[in-house]
Design a protein around this motif. Structure first.
Motif, PDB file in Angstrom:
ATOM      1  N   LEU A   1      33.473   3.441  -7.728  1.00 26.77           N
ATOM      2  CA  LEU A   1      32.073   3.846  -7.079  1.00 26.77           C
ATOM      3  C   LEU A   1      30.937   2.938  -7.654  1.00 26.77           C
ATOM      4  N   PHE A   2      31.095   2.684  -8.875  1.00 26.83           N
ATOM      5  CA  PHE A   2      29.650   2.049  -9.512  1.00 26.83           C
ATOM      6  C   PHE A   2      29.949   0.584  -9.602  1.00 26.83           C
ATOM      7  N   TYR A   3      31.034  -0.097  -9.381  1.00 24.96           N
ATOM      8  CA  TYR A   3      31.392  -1.386  -9.348  1.00 24.96           C
ATOM      9  C   TYR A   3      32.184  -1.871  -8.199  1.00 24.96           C
TER      10      TYR A   3
ATOM     11  N   ARG B   1      17.571  -3.829  -9.576  1.00 27.64           N
ATOM     12  CA  ARG B   1      17.183  -3.926 -11.366  1.00 27.64           C
ATOM     13  C   ARG B   1      16.417  -5.162 -11.322  1.00 27.64           C
ATOM     14  N   ARG B   2      17.015  -6.238 -10.717  1.00 25.74           N
ATOM     15  CA  ARG B   2      16.103  -7.627 -10.818  1.00 25.74           C
ATOM     16  C   ARG B   2      14.861  -7.507 -10.526  1.00 25.74           C
ATOM     17  N   GLY B   3      14.413  -6.784  -9.224  1.00 28.48           N
ATOM     18  CA  GLY B   3      13.320  -6.517  -8.765  1.00 28.48           C
ATOM     19  C   GLY B   3      12.367  -5.955  -9.776  1.00 28.48           C
ATOM     20  N   LEU B   4      12.909  -4.883 -10.420  1.00 27.88           N
ATOM     21  CA  LEU B   4      12.101  -4.390 -11.388  1.00 27.88           C
ATOM     22  C   LEU B   4      11.471  -5.166 -12.673  1.00 27.88           C
TER      23      LEU B   4
ATOM     24  N   ALA C   1      17.776  -3.299 -20.364  1.00 23.93           N
ATOM     25  CA  ALA C   1      17.725  -4.248 -21.829  1.00 23.93           C
ATOM     26  C   ALA C   1      18.852  -5.038 -21.763  1.00 23.93           C
ATOM     27  N   ARG C   2      20.066  -4.768 -21.518  1.00 27.59           N
ATOM     28  CA  ARG C   2      21.292  -5.480 -21.652  1.00 27.59           C
ATOM     29  C   ARG C   2      21.295  -6.776 -20.301  1.00 27.59           C
ATOM     30  N   HIS C   3      20.354  -6.414 -19.501  1.00 27.45           N
ATOM     31  CA  HIS C   3      20.384  -7.492 -18.347  1.00 27.45           C
ATOM     32  C   HIS C   3      21.939  -7.343 -17.543  1.00 27.45           C
ATOM     33  N   GLU C   4      22.186  -6.084 -17.215  1.00 24.71           N
ATOM     34  CA  GLU C   4      23.532  -5.780 -16.458  1.00 24.71           C
ATOM     35  C   GLU C   4      23.647  -6.604 -15.209  1.00 24.71           C
ATOM     36  N   SER C   5      24.572  -7.451 -15.046  1.00 24.81           N
ATOM     37  CA  SER C   5      24.557  -8.259 -13.936  1.00 24.81           C
ATOM     38  C   SER C   5      25.394  -7.504 -12.766  1.00 24.81           C
TER      39      SER C   5
END
Length: 82
Positions: free
Chosen positions: A21-23, A76-79, A60-64
């Motif tokens: 669901l999350f990936y 997240r990239r927008g933030l 913090a971990r720049h989750e892609s």
């Protein structure tokens, strides 16, 4: 690089949810399927008591990939740009 403690994960609403669901299952996921999958995941995040901690860790971990703290990778990239 600092390591973010993940103690909050024990209290995460997604802890016993299906990871798919999350990936995305694969990179060829149809747009309609992605939107539906993300909507379900975000509903789980909306009721989560550690949503802020999850989002902070992802930033913090720049989750892609995936849904973290109720946001997908594009959100997240927008933030991070602001």
């Amino acid at each position: 690089m600092a390591i973010t403690p993940l103690d909050w994960t024990d209290a995460a609403a997604c802890r016993n949810s299906e990871g798919a669901l999350f990936y995305p299952a694969d990179s060829a996921e149809r747009k309609e399927d992605r939107l539906e999958r993300e909507l379900v995941a975000k509903r789980i995040c909306a009721s989560c008591g550690v949503r802020d901690e999850c989002l902070e860790a992802a930033l913090a971990r720049h989750e892609s990939y995936g849904i973290w703290g109720g946001l997908n990778e594009f959100e997240r990239r927008g933030l991070l740009r602001t």
